[in-house]
Design an enzyme around this catalytic site. Sequence first.
Site, short mmCIF file in Angstrom:
data_model
loop_
_atom_site.label_atom_id
_atom_site.label_comp_id
_atom_site.label_asym_id
_atom_site.label_seq_id
_atom_site.Cartn_x
_atom_site.Cartn_y
_atom_site.Cartn_z
N SER A 38 -8.96 -18.70 52.79
CA SER A 38 -9.61 -20.05 53.41
C SER A 38 -8.55 -21.22 53.68
O SER A 38 -7.38 -21.01 52.89
CB SER A 38 -10.42 -20.83 52.45
N TYR B 45 -12.71 -24.09 44.15
CA TYR B 45 -12.54 -23.15 45.51
C TYR B 45 -11.24 -23.28 45.95
O TYR B 45 -10.93 -21.98 46.22
CB TYR B 45 -13.61 -23.80 46.36
#
Length: 267
Positions: A147, A160
């Site tokens: 990401s 995350y």
Amino acid sequence: MSGRFDGKVALVTGAGSGIGAACAARLAAEGACVGVLDLRTAGARATAASIRARGGTAMALTCDVSDDKQVEEAVATLVTSFGRVDVLHSNAAVLDHGVYGRDRELETLDVAVWDRTMEVNLRGAMLMVKHTVPVMPDGGAMVLTSSVSALAGDTVHAAYGASKAALLGFTRYVATMYGARGIRCNAVAPALVLTPAAERALTPDQLAVKQAERLLPWACSVDDVASLVAFLCSDEARCLTGQTLVIDSGTLAHRPQHAVERWRSRP
Ligand SMILES: NC(=O)c1ccc[n+]([C@@H]2O[C@H](COP(=O)([O-])OP(=O)(O)OC[C@H]3O[C@@H](n4cnc5c(N)ncnc54)[C@H](O)[C@@H]3O)[C@@H](O)[C@H]2O)c1
């Protein structure tokens, strides 16, 4: 049906929805027999059924990628039917409210949130690689979904982001350890992709800021990510390994002023 993956066997995790479902569908449309793996049986079955309805070949696999035994069994089930694995797209991540939604201030962070994030996003990728390498007799291609959160900080989602950043290092280790066996490993790092999970996970303000961060008028769709994943898994990318491909409509290519101006001039 013919294409770049004719005769190949692919395994896609987190394929019960969103980006993983689109990538599984793309690989199948280009000829691969696809293992559609997800924690949610209904999602895995729906993706596999939709692939079969279009004339492709797919097998739904229910599995928690963070569980060594379950991953071993899921890979073995796929190999029993299709003989081997040529392509792995490790894409599953935990994005639900109970974990991602509680991944906020570090002073009050529940350690269980950090641990579950790492278990699924990072250990899950490691377990998929661990059990897939031995069943790639002729080499193969792996893509790990990271990401843009791996490459820039944010005011929330540190667990995350850290898990996705670790995946980039892991990608280079896998590429290095197994390159000599003809196994390539690359990572993709998308910015906001408007999947139902992303829309559920982000507040309207967070979504608006992320939209304002783009340089291009268009956001990346699941099909844009599927195109990149399919390219990386294909022989057209035979000399690419250990790389991170950012797919973000320009999100990381500028300093904050651009986003601030767009945020201020929003309708
Ligand atoms: N959507 C975005 O904006 C965006 C941006 C950057 C990166 N990503 C990454 O893309 C990937 C897919 O995201 P998405 O938006 O399609 O989300 P999604 O929630 O639709 O897909 C993730 C899938 O993973 C599955 N999953 C969760 N935990 C699992 C486990 N333990 N074992 C097996 N499967 C499990 C879920 O059931 C779900 O089907 C994720 O890795 C995410 O971090 C998404």
